[in-house]
Scaffold this motif. Sequence first.
Motif, short mmCIF file in Angstrom:
data_model
loop_
_atom_site.label_atom_id
_atom_site.label_comp_id
_atom_site.label_asym_id
_atom_site.label_seq_id
_atom_site.Cartn_x
_atom_site.Cartn_y
_atom_site.Cartn_z
N SER A 79 -49.06 16.64 -12.32
CA SER A 79 -48.99 15.35 -11.63
C SER A 79 -50.20 15.09 -10.74
CB SER A 79 -47.71 15.28 -10.80
OG SER A 79 -47.68 16.32 -9.83
N ALA A 80 -50.77 16.13 -10.14
CA ALA A 80 -51.95 15.93 -9.30
C ALA A 80 -53.14 15.44 -10.12
CB ALA A 80 -52.31 17.22 -8.57
N SER A 81 -53.30 15.99 -11.32
CA SER A 81 -54.40 15.55 -12.20
C SER A 81 -54.22 14.09 -12.59
CB SER A 81 -54.44 16.41 -13.46
OG SER A 81 -54.76 17.75 -13.14
N VAL A 82 -53.00 13.70 -12.90
CA VAL A 82 -52.73 12.30 -13.26
C VAL A 82 -53.01 11.39 -12.07
CG1 VAL A 82 -50.94 10.67 -13.96
CG2 VAL A 82 -51.07 12.91 -15.05
N GLY A 83 -52.59 11.81 -10.89
CA GLY A 83 -52.83 10.99 -9.71
C GLY A 83 -54.31 10.79 -9.41
N ARG A 84 -55.11 11.82 -9.65
CA ARG A 84 -56.54 11.72 -9.41
C ARG A 84 -57.25 10.87 -10.46
NH1 ARG A 84 -55.99 17.31 -7.73
NH2 ARG A 84 -56.21 17.99 -9.89
N GLN A 85 -56.86 11.04 -11.72
CA GLN A 85 -57.65 10.47 -12.82
C GLN A 85 -57.13 9.14 -13.35
OE1 GLN A 85 -60.48 11.72 -13.49
NE2 GLN A 85 -60.29 13.68 -12.43
N VAL A 86 -55.89 8.79 -13.05
CA VAL A 86 -55.31 7.56 -13.61
C VAL A 86 -54.80 6.68 -12.47
CG1 VAL A 86 -53.85 6.62 -15.44
CG2 VAL A 86 -54.52 9.03 -15.52
N PRO A 87 -55.70 6.06 -11.72
CA PRO A 87 -55.26 5.21 -10.60
C PRO A 87 -54.57 3.95 -11.08
CG PRO A 87 -57.62 4.97 -10.95
CD PRO A 87 -57.17 6.07 -11.88
N ARG A 88 -53.54 3.53 -10.37
CA ARG A 88 -52.86 2.28 -10.68
C ARG A 88 -52.83 1.43 -9.41
NH1 ARG A 88 -53.98 1.82 -14.83
NH2 ARG A 88 -52.38 0.34 -15.51
N SER A 89 -53.36 0.24 -9.48
CA SER A 89 -53.41 -0.65 -8.31
C SER A 89 -52.75 -1.99 -8.57
CB SER A 89 -54.86 -0.87 -7.87
OG SER A 89 -55.62 -1.41 -8.95
N GLN A 90 -52.54 -2.33 -9.84
CA GLN A 90 -51.93 -3.60 -10.19
C GLN A 90 -50.42 -3.52 -9.97
OE1 GLN A 90 -53.57 -6.19 -10.83
NE2 GLN A 90 -52.35 -7.65 -11.99
N PRO A 91 -49.82 -4.45 -9.23
CA PRO A 91 -48.36 -4.43 -9.05
C PRO A 91 -47.63 -4.43 -10.39
CG PRO A 91 -49.36 -6.00 -7.54
CD PRO A 91 -50.45 -5.55 -8.47
#
Length: 229
Positions: A79-91
């Motif tokens: 999960s940490a790798s996904v959080g670092r590499q796949v940012p999500r900002s769109q609601p």
Amino acid sequence: MIPLLTALIRKKLGAEQKNKIQKRSETIAAENRIIRAEWAARGQKAGTQNPISAEWLAFCINQVIDRDTILVNQTITPSASVGRQVPRSQPGSLAACSGGTIGWALGAALGVKAAAPQKLVVALMGDGAFVYGGPTATLWPAAYYKMPFLTVIFNNQAYGAIKNLFKGDWKEGIENSTIAPSPSYALTAQACGAFGRMVEKAEDVLPALIEAVGKVRAGQAAVVDVRLG
């Protein structure tokens, strides 16, 4: 609610307060850009290494999705790798399980696709979660009802989260948390009418994801089983 609250607060701020907030915002934004650049460099560097790392897989996933893609995320160990590499900002572009139900992501992805048929839906999970998610009961309806989504398996050939729990107090149970040799999840997908591909080399990760996204956009569900180190 938050935009309304923000607007009300801004009306009450004086010039000095606004200036202070602006400077702090700029400082944080600059620090954030540096951190994210370091993360991206880490992910890209991992692409030269075999066996495949979760960092490289997540980096590649971010290359094939857009800001409107809906990510259904139930990665646990990586999960940490996904959080670092796949940012999500769109609601509305991220769905995640706040409880402890392993196997939630497959069914959730089907439901998300039903609710947002025009969006690309990508489900991320470990191999244990894929097994627990009842892939036949999910992928076959996705094909039959024409609700395609992409599943990416972070396959560490184990119930990784459970294995880590065992390490603490029940070391004798670690061997019972493996899924090795790993079944062919790509064949499971194909049996249900979905596209399926297994990946074992770092250089094949991005091409496989590109191909799978193309299949999904053309109307076929897809599963990419990535064997991690």
